[in-house]
Design a protein around this motif. Sequence first.
Motif, mmCIF file in Angstrom:
data_model
loop_
_atom_site.group_PDB
_atom_site.id
_atom_site.type_symbol
_atom_site.label_atom_id
_atom_site.label_comp_id
_atom_site.label_asym_id
_atom_site.label_seq_id
_atom_site.Cartn_x
_atom_site.Cartn_y
_atom_site.Cartn_z
ATOM 1 N N SER A 159 -0.345 -19.914 37.799
ATOM 2 C CA SER A 159 0.967 -20.561 37.815
ATOM 3 C C SER A 159 1.652 -20.288 39.140
ATOM 4 O O SER A 159 1.404 -19.267 39.788
ATOM 5 N N GLY A 165 11.318 -28.412 44.827
ATOM 6 C CA GLY A 165 11.609 -29.696 44.185
ATOM 7 C C GLY A 165 12.844 -30.369 44.732
ATOM 8 O O GLY A 165 13.138 -31.519 44.390
ATOM 9 N N PRO A 187 5.266 -29.827 46.927
ATOM 10 C CA PRO A 187 4.552 -30.429 45.796
ATOM 11 C C PRO A 187 3.204 -30.987 46.254
ATOM 12 O O PRO A 187 3.109 -31.573 47.329
ATOM 13 N N THR A 205 0.430 -28.692 34.960
ATOM 14 C CA THR A 205 1.420 -28.890 33.895
ATOM 15 C C THR A 205 2.762 -28.350 34.384
ATOM 16 O O THR A 205 2.839 -27.215 34.863
ATOM 17 N N ASP A 206 3.795 -29.147 34.229
ATOM 18 C CA ASP A 206 5.130 -28.730 34.663
ATOM 19 C C ASP A 206 5.767 -27.831 33.599
ATOM 20 O O ASP A 206 5.994 -28.260 32.469
ATOM 21 N N THR A 207 6.034 -26.578 33.959
ATOM 22 C CA THR A 207 6.635 -25.625 33.010
ATOM 23 C C THR A 207 8.008 -25.145 33.510
ATOM 24 O O THR A 207 8.462 -24.055 33.143
ATOM 25 N N THR A 208 8.636 -25.957 34.350
ATOM 26 C CA THR A 208 9.896 -25.560 34.988
ATOM 27 C C THR A 208 10.982 -25.214 33.968
ATOM 28 O O THR A 208 11.721 -24.225 34.121
ATOM 29 N N THR A 252 15.712 -23.452 38.948
ATOM 30 C CA THR A 252 14.751 -24.157 38.080
ATOM 31 C C THR A 252 15.497 -25.100 37.136
ATOM 32 O O THR A 252 15.022 -26.202 36.853
ATOM 33 N N ARG A 255 16.036 -28.111 38.837
ATOM 34 C CA ARG A 255 14.747 -28.627 39.322
ATOM 35 C C ARG A 255 14.667 -28.668 40.862
ATOM 36 O O ARG A 255 13.981 -29.502 41.434
ATOM 37 N N LEU A 258 10.366 -25.658 41.181
ATOM 38 C CA LEU A 258 9.568 -26.067 40.017
ATOM 39 C C LEU A 258 8.488 -25.029 39.741
ATOM 40 O O LEU A 258 8.008 -24.367 40.665
ATOM 41 N N ARG A 259 8.142 -24.898 38.468
ATOM 42 C CA ARG A 259 7.001 -24.026 38.134
ATOM 43 C C ARG A 259 5.897 -24.891 37.525
ATOM 44 O O ARG A 259 6.155 -25.651 36.583
ATOM 45 N N TYR A 260 4.716 -24.758 38.082
ATOM 46 C CA TYR A 260 3.547 -25.484 37.566
ATOM 47 C C TYR A 260 2.460 -24.507 37.152
ATOM 48 O O TYR A 260 2.315 -23.421 37.729
#
Length: 268
Positions: A159, A165, A187, A205-208, A252, A255, A258-260
Amino acid sequence: MSAPVDLYNSAYSNYGSELYRQVRIETYGQDFGQTSWVTTEESAAIPVRLHLKPDSSVLEVGCGSGGYALHLASTVGCNVTGLDVNSPGVDNANQLAATAGLAARARFELCDASKSLHFDERSFDAVVSNDVLCHIPGRPNVLREMFRVLKPGGRMLFSDALVVGGMISHEEIATRSSIGYYVYSPPGENERLLQLAGFQSIHATDTTENASRIAQKWQQAREVRKNELIALEGTSNFEGLQAFLSCVHRLTGERRLLRYLYLADRSH
Ligand SMILES: C[S@@+](CC[C@H](N)C(=O)[O-])C[C@H]1O[C@@H](n2cnc3c(N)ncnc32)[C@H](O)[C@@H]1O
């Protein structure tokens, strides 16, 4: 500018304290000794995502106090090797493994993962690294090393909570970076570097939203225990960490950071 703030030494040195345990339970639900933005649901999905079986061998890069690696060793039954650069973290992990009777299946080493890993190529069925690579310089090389030590058919999951973002001020960057060395990614860069390292079937997968929620819960769980935490950490570190967590929540939540979660295969 933000003064340097210690997160990992205090989190790992105070790992066993009931106060820190309560903060973790209130933040994450299940306590794996986390110091990251992972939800318990995300932790629970990792063995499935990595296709782990009892005979799998797993490498965790940046294992902290080893709670999650030990959870894998005890629930899946696999062999786990954990690496971390923080010595109180690695000491906790080895002690926890011994206490749980898991030392034969889970071992932990002090290791700076910015350097070449000392494992032979094709040693592991899976590599996992949760919110760690952002701290390590030279990501192309780190990903190449992860690819090298994976067996063909193996899977890697990591991650990154520092994908940019939106617009971020220099004060926000300073507060967000106050706990140590950090690399911010544009990104698409992780996908490009994964491909360059040889990985295939790359899935992000976007876990923001989850990261924002965890940061807020962590900040609030600490705030209600302010006086006891100040007695352990000192006022300036306590306030520095609270500012850091609020900053993660805000960036976050909006946005702007972002956390992916990246999942990829070594197919050959
Ligand atoms: C955000 S914490 C995540 C810990 C754990 N994976 C978790 O989910 O709670 C980042 C971890 O990376 C470790 N770390 C930072 N730089 C490292 C390096 N160069 N090599 C190995 N570990 C490193 C830190 O000591 C810390 O334990």
